[in-house]
Motif scaffolding. Structure first.
Motif, PDB file in Angstrom:
ATOM      1  N   TYR A 345       0.823  -1.208   0.000  1.00 33.85           N
ATOM      2  CA  TYR A 345       0.000   0.000   0.000  1.00 33.85           C
ATOM      3  C   TYR A 345       0.859   1.261   0.000  1.00 33.85           C
ATOM      4  CZ  TYR A 345      -3.620  -3.365   1.057  1.00 33.85           C
ATOM      5  OH  TYR A 345      -4.467  -4.444   0.999  1.00 33.85           O
ATOM      6  N   SER A 423      -4.773   2.341  -1.332  1.00 33.97           N
ATOM      7  CA  SER A 423      -6.003   2.001  -0.626  1.00 33.97           C
ATOM      8  C   SER A 423      -6.776   3.253  -0.222  1.00 33.97           C
ATOM      9  CB  SER A 423      -5.664   1.171   0.618  1.00 33.97           C
ATOM     10  OG  SER A 423      -6.840   0.780   1.269  1.00 33.97           O
ATOM     11  N   PRO A 426     -11.301   0.992   4.067  1.00 37.35           N
ATOM     12  CA  PRO A 426     -10.778   0.078   5.095  1.00 37.35           C
ATOM     13  C   PRO A 426     -10.958  -1.372   4.674  1.00 37.35           C
ATOM     14  CG  PRO A 426     -12.874   1.008   5.792  1.00 37.35           C
ATOM     15  CD  PRO A 426     -12.475   1.738   4.544  1.00 37.35           C
ATOM     16  N   PRO A 427     -10.184  -2.275   5.254  1.00 35.62           N
ATOM     17  CA  PRO A 427     -10.300  -3.689   4.881  1.00 35.62           C
ATOM     18  C   PRO A 427     -11.613  -4.277   5.375  1.00 35.62           C
ATOM     19  CG  PRO A 427      -8.801  -3.419   6.740  1.00 35.62           C
ATOM     20  CD  PRO A 427      -9.120  -2.044   6.256  1.00 35.62           C
ATOM     21  N   THR A 453     -10.854 -11.546   6.568  1.00 37.29           N
ATOM     22  CA  THR A 453     -10.498 -10.154   6.321  1.00 37.29           C
ATOM     23  C   THR A 453      -9.559 -10.121   5.124  1.00 37.29           C
ATOM     24  OG1 THR A 453      -9.621  -8.113   7.299  1.00 37.29           O
ATOM     25  CG2 THR A 453      -8.551 -10.192   7.932  1.00 37.29           C
ATOM     26  N   GLU A 454      -8.937  -9.004   4.899  1.00 40.20           N
ATOM     27  CA  GLU A 454      -8.000  -8.846   3.789  1.00 40.20           C
ATOM     28  C   GLU A 454      -6.638  -9.396   4.187  1.00 40.20           C
ATOM     29  OE1 GLU A 454      -6.323  -4.804   2.521  1.00 40.20           O
ATOM     30  OE2 GLU A 454      -8.119  -5.054   1.299  1.00 40.20           O
ATOM     31  N   THR A 457      -3.415  -7.786   6.558  1.00 37.97           N
ATOM     32  CA  THR A 457      -3.843  -6.817   7.561  1.00 37.97           C
ATOM     33  C   THR A 457      -3.355  -7.234   8.947  1.00 37.97           C
ATOM     34  OG1 THR A 457      -5.930  -7.985   7.899  1.00 37.97           O
ATOM     35  CG2 THR A 457      -5.922  -6.209   6.277  1.00 37.97           C
ATOM     36  N   THR A 458      -3.359  -6.267   9.855  1.00 40.09           N
ATOM     37  CA  THR A 458      -3.066  -6.538  11.264  1.00 40.09           C
ATOM     38  C   THR A 458      -4.394  -6.601  12.007  1.00 40.09           C
ATOM     39  OG1 THR A 458      -0.934  -5.403  11.165  1.00 40.09           O
ATOM     40  CG2 THR A 458      -1.914  -5.709  13.341  1.00 40.09           C
ATOM     41  N   VAL A 491      -9.158  -4.423  12.490  1.00 37.87           N
ATOM     42  CA  VAL A 491      -8.226  -4.789  11.430  1.00 37.87           C
ATOM     43  C   VAL A 491      -7.702  -3.506  10.785  1.00 37.87           C
ATOM     44  CG1 VAL A 491      -9.122  -7.074  10.904  1.00 37.87           C
ATOM     45  CG2 VAL A 491     -10.182  -5.087   9.851  1.00 37.87           C
ATOM     46  N   THR A 492      -6.401  -3.475  10.528  1.00 39.70           N
ATOM     47  CA  THR A 492      -5.754  -2.312   9.932  1.00 39.70           C
ATOM     48  C   THR A 492      -4.855  -2.785   8.802  1.00 39.70           C
ATOM     49  OG1 THR A 492      -5.738  -1.210  12.093  1.00 39.70           O
ATOM     50  CG2 THR A 492      -4.311  -0.295  10.371  1.00 39.70           C
ATOM     51  N   ASN A 493      -5.012  -2.201   7.611  1.00 44.38           N
ATOM     52  CA  ASN A 493      -4.140  -2.592   6.502  1.00 44.38           C
ATOM     53  C   ASN A 493      -2.867  -1.757   6.522  1.00 44.38           C
ATOM     54  OD1 ASN A 493      -4.717  -0.081   5.334  1.00 44.38           O
ATOM     55  ND2 ASN A 493      -6.193  -0.908   3.880  1.00 44.38           N
ATOM     56  N   SER A 498      -8.531   1.372   8.861  1.00 42.70           N
ATOM     57  CA  SER A 498      -9.001   0.380   9.844  1.00 42.70           C
ATOM     58  C   SER A 498     -10.504   0.176   9.766  1.00 42.70           C
ATOM     59  CB  SER A 498      -8.635   0.834  11.263  1.00 42.70           C
ATOM     60  OG  SER A 498      -7.242   0.962  11.423  1.00 42.70           O
TER      61      SER A 498
END
Length: 600
Positions: A345, A423, A426-427, A453-454, A457-458, A491-493, A498
Motif C-alpha cells: 500500500y 487504498s 478500510p479492509p 479479512t484482507e 492486515t493486522t 483490522v488495519t491494513n 481500519s
C-alpha cells in the motif's frame, strides 16, 4: 429474480469463495432448476458458465437465501447460462487462435489489429466481471468474427519480406537504415530489414520481435545489426543473423523458431548458433564476450574452436582465444518468499534473499509484464538486499539473479508479483457467527471467533494481535470468566486504514436452562398430566421463554435475574415444548420437548 448483482451480493460471493473446505456435491436439480449451497458456486460456474472465473454471471442470475446460505437458479436462468457458455467457448477458441497468430508473426505483420483483438478480450472479461450477460454475448460474437479477419490478414501479409519490429523502447533508442544510413531516433513500431542497425543509450532498453515470434532485448549501451533476416516460403524455415557490436542482448526463441529456424549471433570475438528459448550474450570493449544459456543448446565458436553449452551453462571468449570450457551458472537466488505474490500500500518494498555462494554482485529487475520484455527497471547491489522505490500502481513483477567473478549472468529467481494498491477504503471484516450481528452465544466457557479479512492486515482482539492467514482467514480463542463478555475486533491494513467490530459474547449453561420445577410429578422423562400446570426455572435476562402445546404458544420475558414461571392447561396435548429464545433477534437458543404420561 435478480437481473444484476448488487454490491452486497457480489461482496458476499467473493467471501464465499474465500471460505475454506472442499466442495460438496449437494446441488439438487429438479424440473430444470437447481438449488445449491454457496460453497459450490465455483463448481456450478464451471459446469453451467464454462469456467470458475465466470461466477459473477451465475451470481447475478441466482436468487440467494442468506438464512440457508444457498442459491437458486430457475430453468430460464439455466437457458441464459447456456447462451452465455456458447459465447464463452467462442472466446476461448479465439484465444487459442490468438496464440497461433503470434507464432505466425502477427506482432510484426498485424500489430494494430492484434492490439484491437486484445482490447476486445479485455472488454469481454470486464463485461463478464460486471455480469453484463447480453453485452458479453454480443462481444463474444464480435471477437469470433474479428479473430477470423485477423487470421486472414496475417496469412496475406506473410507474403511480405521478413521484418523485425521495434516492440518496446525505454529512454534513448536509435536506428539506422542499411550499413551506410545515419543514426536517428527510433519509435515503437519501426520495421527493420537486412543490414539495419539499432542501438540503445545509457539506462535504455529496446526489444525487437521477429515474424517467427522470436525476440531480442537489448540492454543499456548496446549496438546490434540485423545481418540477415529471411524465410523460405515453401518450407516456412527462417534464418536470422544478428551482429552484436557492444553491450548485451537476451535472445528468446519461440517454439516454432527452435524447430524451424536458424538463429546466429556474432560478436567481435565469437560466433554462436542458438537453439535455446533463453540465451544471454554480452560483448565488452570488443575484447571479451560472455554467454549464459538457460535452456536448449548453444554452439559457440571462436579461433577455430567451439564449445557446446547445455542448459544453465556459460562460457567466456577473449579476443584471439577459443571459448572456455562450459562453466556452470550460479543458481537462482533463494528468495524465501512465503508466497509468490504480495500486496503493498506504499510504493516501495524491501527485499532480502539468501546470499549465493560465489556471487560478486546481484541484479534485480522490476517489470510490468511477467515476460520481462521491454520497459524493465534494473537495480544492482553487492549485498543480498535491496529497497525498490517508486513502484508503479497495479501489478508488477520482480526477479533477482547473481553474477560470478567472470561476470557470467546466473539463473533468474522465481518471479514475485507485487500489487501496489493505493487504498482508499478500510479492509473488510466478516465474522462467521450464525446469530444476530452483535451477539455471539457459546455453550462452553471457551470459544473460537473466526472470520475473513484482507490478507496482509493486522488484526487485534481486545488489543491483542492475532494471526491472519495468507487467504485472509483468522481464528482467535476467547475465554469467558463470567456469563457475558464484550470484545472489540480491529483490522488495519498497511496503508493505516481500519475497520472495527464490537460483539457481546453470552455464555449459556444449558443444564441451568432445563433445571425446571414442575407443579406435576415428573419421572423418567415424562410428565403426569394435571388440569392446570405450572413450570418455573432460571434462564438469562436477555431471553424469552416459550411454552408450546396443541398449537398454542405461551410466551414470557425472564426477569432481571433470569427467573421465570408459566402456567398452562395441557388439555389433550401429547407433549409440551419449552423453548428459550433471544429476545431481540428471535433466534432459538435451545429447546426440549417433554411428553405426558399416556392415559391408561
Amino acid at each position: 429474480m435478480l437481473t444484476s448483482a448488487s454490491p452486497a451480493r457480489m461482496l458476499l460471493a467473493v467471501f464465499v469463495l474465500l471460505l475454506p473446505g472442499a466442495l460438496c456435491a449437494e446441488a439438487r436439480q429438479a424440473a430444470g432448476s437447481i438449488d445449491f449451497p454457496a460453497s459450490e458456486i465455483t463448481a456450478i460456474s464451471t459446469r453451467y458458465a464454462g469456467s470458475p472465473q465466470n461466477w459473477p454471471v451465475v451470481n447475478s442470475l441466482a436468487d440467494y437465501n442468506p438464512q440457508t446460505n444457498r442459491f437458486y437458479l430457475t430453468s430460464e436462468d439455466i437457458r441464459l447460462l447456456a447462451e452465455f457458455r456458447n459465447g464463452f467457448e467462442n472466446v476461448t477458441e479465439s484465444r487459442t487462435l490468438y496464440t497461433s497468430l503470434i507464432d505466425r508473426g502477427a506482432r510484426v505483420l498485424a500489430r494494430e489489429e492484434l492490439e484491437q483483438l486484445e482490447s476486445k478480450f479485455d472488454r469481454y472479461r470486464a463485461l463478464v466481471n460486471a455480469a453484463e450477460i447480453a453485452q458479453s454475448n454480443t462481444m463474444a460474437a464480435r471477437i469470433k468474427t474479428f479473430s477470423a479477419e485477423v487470421d486472414a490478414i496475417v496469412d496475406e501479409r506473410r507474403l511480405m519480406s521478413v521484418e523485425a519490429r521495434l516492440e518496446e523502447r525505454e529512454n534513448i533508442v536509435q536506428s539506422r537504415s542499411g550499413l551506410l544510413g545515419r543514426w536517428a531516433d527510433a519509435d515503437t513500431g519501426d520495421l527493420f530489414r537486412q543490414d539495419d542497425g539499432i542501438r540503445t543509450g545509457e539506462e535504455s532498453q529496446a526489444r525487437l520481435e521477429f515474424v517467427d515470434g522470436s525476440d531480442i532485448t537489448l540492454s543499456a549501451s548496446t549496438t546490434a545489426v540485423i545481418r540477415k533476416s529471411s524465410v523460405d516460403r515453401i518450407t516456412n524455415r527462417s534464418e536470422v543473423d544478428i551482429e552484436l557490436s557492444s553491450g548485451g542482448v537476451l535472445t528468446r526463441l519461440s517454439a516454432a523458431a527452435r524447430n524451424q529456424a536458424t538463429f546466429n549471433l556474432e560478436t567481435p570475438t565469437s560466433s554462436s548458433q542458438v537453439n535455446s528459448s533463453s540465451f544471454w550474450a554480452e560483448s565488452r570493449s570488443g575484447e571479451i564476450s560472455t554467454f549464459s544459456n538457460y535452456d536448449g543448446i548453444v554452439l559457440v565458436s571462436a579461433s577455430n574452436e567451439e564449445v557446446m553449452l547445455s542448459e544453465n551453462e556459460g562460457t567466456i571468449v577473449r579476443r584471439g582465444q577459443g571459448p572456455s570450457a562450459p562453466i556452470r551458472l550460479l543458481p537462482a537466488p533463494n528468495t524465501n518468499w512465503s508466497r509468490p505474490d504480495t500486496v503493498i500500500y506504499l510504493n516501495q518494498i524491501e527485499l532480502q534473499w539468501a546470499a549465493v555462494s560465489g556471487a560478486r554482485r546481484y541484479e534485480i529487475d522490476l517489470a510490468r509484464r511477467d515476460t520481462f520484455l521491454g520497459n524493465v527497471r534494473t537495480q544492482a547491489t553487492t549485498v543480498p538486499a535491496v529497497t525498490i522505490s517508486d513502484i508503479p500502481r497495479g501489478l508488477n513483477y520482480v526477479r533477482i539473479r547473481a553474477f560470478d567473478d567472470n561476470d557470467l549472468r546466473g539463473i533468474d529467481s522465481r518471479t514475485l508479483q507485487v500489487l501496489y494498491v493505493e487504498s482508499t477504503s478500510p479492509p473488510p471484516l466478516i465474522l462467521d457467527s450464525p446469530f444476530r450481528p452483535d451477539v455471539i452465544y457459546t455453550f462452553e466457557r471457551s470459544l473460537e471467533i473466526s472470520g475473513t479479512t484482507e490478507a496482509g492486515t493486522t488484526l487485534r482482539l481486545n488489543g491483542e494481535q492475532q494471526r491472519v492467514n495468507r487467504d485472509g482467514r483468522f481464528s482467535a480463542g476467547v475465554h469467558l470468566p463470567g456469563d457475558e463478555l464484550s470484545v472489540t475486533i480491529n483490522v488495519t491494513n498497511p496503508a493505516g486504514l481500519s475497520r472495527e467490530l464490537s460483539r457481546t459474547i453470552r455464555y449459556v449453561d444449558v443444564p441451568r436452562l432445563f433445571d425446571l420445577n414442575w407443579s406435576a410429578p415428573f419421572q423418567n422423562g415424562e410428565l403426569r398430566r394435571m388440569p392446570r400446570m405450572l413450570v418455573r426455572g432460571s434462564a438469562y435476562h436477555f431471553m424469552n421463554v416459550e411454552v408450546q402445546l396443541n398449537g398454542q404458544l405461551l410466551r414470557q420475558r425472564t426477569g432481571n435475574n433470569g427467573d421465570w414461571a408459566i402456567q398452562f392447561e395441557p388439555d389433550e396435548a401429547e407433549s409440551v415444548t419449552i423453548r428459550f429464545v433471544d429476545r431481540d433477534s428471535g433466534n432459538t437458543i435451545s429447546e426440549r420437548t417433554y411428553p405426558f404420561t399416556p392415559i391408561r
